[in-house]
Design an enzyme around this catalytic site. Structure first.
Site, PDB file in Angstrom:
ATOM      1  N   LYS A 141     -10.853  45.732   2.088  1.00  0.00           N
ATOM      2  CA  LYS A 141     -11.776  44.723   1.563  1.00  0.00           C
ATOM      3  C   LYS A 141     -11.298  44.424   0.147  1.00  0.00           C
ATOM      4  CE  LYS A 141     -16.748  43.796   1.284  1.00  0.00           C
ATOM      5  NZ  LYS A 141     -16.787  42.536   2.024  1.00  0.00           N
TER       6      LYS A 141
HETATM    7  N1  PPE Z   1     -15.977  40.371   7.648  1.00  0.00           N
HETATM    8  C1  PPE Z   1     -15.810  39.946   6.376  1.00  0.00           C
HETATM    9  C2  PPE Z   1     -14.683  39.045   6.061  1.00  0.00           C
HETATM   10  C3  PPE Z   1     -16.717  40.367   5.396  1.00  0.00           C
HETATM   11  O1  PPE Z   1     -16.561  39.957   4.147  1.00  0.00           O
HETATM   12  C4  PPE Z   1     -17.793  41.210   5.745  1.00  0.00           C
HETATM   13  C5  PPE Z   1     -18.773  41.671   4.708  1.00  0.00           C
HETATM   14  C6  PPE Z   1     -17.909  41.625   7.087  1.00  0.00           C
HETATM   15  C7  PPE Z   1     -16.971  41.199   7.999  1.00  0.00           C
HETATM   16  C8  PPE Z   1     -18.979  42.580   7.528  1.00  0.00           C
HETATM   17  O2  PPE Z   1     -18.734  43.874   7.035  1.00  0.00           O
HETATM   18  P1  PPE Z   1     -19.908  44.932   6.766  1.00  0.00           P
HETATM   19  O3  PPE Z   1     -20.665  44.420   5.593  1.00  0.00           O
HETATM   20  O4  PPE Z   1     -19.207  46.194   6.509  1.00  0.00           O
HETATM   21  O5  PPE Z   1     -20.752  44.955   8.000  1.00  0.00           O
HETATM   22  N2  PPE Z   1     -19.043  40.741   3.685  1.00  0.00           N
HETATM   23  C9  PPE Z   1     -19.697  41.190   2.486  1.00  0.00           C
HETATM   24  C10 PPE Z   1     -19.540  40.220   1.353  1.00  0.00           C
HETATM   25  C11 PPE Z   1     -20.330  38.983   1.362  1.00  0.00           C
HETATM   26  C12 PPE Z   1     -20.117  38.214   0.061  1.00  0.00           C
HETATM   27  O6  PPE Z   1     -20.377  36.976   0.038  1.00  0.00           O
HETATM   28  O7  PPE Z   1     -19.743  38.821  -0.942  1.00  0.00           O
HETATM   29  C13 PPE Z   1     -21.116  41.646   2.738  1.00  0.00           C
HETATM   30  O8  PPE Z   1     -21.726  41.299   3.747  1.00  0.00           O
HETATM   31  O9  PPE Z   1     -21.622  42.398   1.920  1.00  0.00           O
END
Ligand code: PPE
Length: 303
Positions: free
Chosen positions: A155
């Protein structure tokens, strides 16, 4: 002003948490981060899957050859300290490790790794009615980055150049979010969410190998669904399968479990939040809102 920020080992006032313009991260995207939610559950304040998120932060750092200054346990402790100090109930937690000031140029190896944790209140990520009514999305014209270009398991800030392009296009076209296809044309994920498809009672999500972020919420929802008797497959989803789905929903820390009601103006199922999505939402909210935690996914915020 916002809550105090934990910056390189100590809490500093919001307005003092500043970085230099020559920080490597600003020029070259060399930072890794997390997004975590703390909830005001019926049984007290608690963070959802704190160790899983901090472990992914460590993994993101490793992929990018960043030597963490604090180990996972120290960062978990620091996050809890930052939340308690903020006085906030439900909040969003953003730990970041980034390359600071050293030499200029692409090579980051001489730039120190700095660490901070910020917290703020963050309501419904995809709009106030999104969780109830679902959202309108489009398939993005930008693809998700190809394998072996940017490491999608990390990330990392740089990856979000791709995500921001997708999000801006969606918003400017009147949609809430965009769905990225992989370089081979299969459904990958949203700009900030993983995606699930339901058809004939069976649930499919993109495989972990398809350049997606390995979402903590994705992992949790797969477990919740399987424990309720659903077949959950990780499989390749062609674009047109989106249009034919009975239900589609996004998962993410910020988005939680958000139904999708249209894709490219095709109505998905009945155009309303479907029964499988609803069931998984209530299983999830039973944990994070009511504090019923059979999986041990909540870390209490003492204090
Ligand atoms: N894919 C991406 C590209 C992504 O950024 C997130 C989280 C997810 C999947 C889901 O991952 P998880 O949160 O572990 O279930 N995106 C984060 C950032 C959002 C933002 O605008 O900043 C979040 O949901 O916290």
């Amino acid at each position: 002003m916002g809550a105090d920020i934990w910056f390189n080992g100590k809490l500093v006032p919001f307005e003092d948490a500043k970085i230099h313009v020559l920080s490597h991260a600003l020029h070259y995207g060399s930072s890794v981060f997390e997004g975590i939610r703390s909830y005001d559950t019926d049984k007290g304040h608690a963070v959802f899957r704190l160790p899983a998120h901090m472990r992914r932060l460590m993994d993101s750092a490793k992929i990018n050859r960043m030597e963490p200054k604090y180990d996972q346990a120290a960062l978990e402790k620091a996050a809890l300290e930052t939340i308690i100090n903020s006085g906030l109930g439900a909040c969003y937690i953003r730990p970041v490790m980034f390359r600071g000031v050293g030499g200029m140029g692409v090579n980051p190896l001489n730039n120190p790794v700095e660490t901070f944790i910020a917290v703020w209140e963050w309501g419904a990520y995809l709009g106030p009615k999104a969780l109830e009514e679902g959202i309108d999305v489009q398939v993005a014209s930008w693809s998700r980055m190809a394998p072996n270009t940017l490491p999608s398991m990390a990330k990392a800030a740089g990856n979000y150049v791709n995500a921001s392009l997708v999000k801006m296009d969606a918003v400017l076209n009147g949609y809430v979010e965009g769905i990225m296809l992989s370089i081979s044309g299969y459904v990958a994920e949203g700009s900030g969410e993983n995606l699930f498809l339901v058809r004939d009672g069976e649930i499919t999500t993109a495989p972990a190998s398809l350049s997606i972020l390995h979402g903590v919420t994705r992992n949790s929802v797969m477990r919740l669904a399987r424990d309720r008797g659903y077949t959950v497959k990780e499989g390749l989803i062609p674009r047109e399968a989106l249009y034919l789905a009975d239900e589609l929903f996004f998962t993410g820390t910020a988005a939680e479990i958000t139904p999708i009601r249209t894709v490219d103006k095709h109505i998905i199922g009945t155009g309303q939040c479907g029964p499988v999505t609803r069931e998984l939402q209530s299983a999830f909210f039973d944990i994070v809102h009511h504090g019923n935690d059979p999986y041990g996914w909540l870390t209490p915020v003492a204090g």
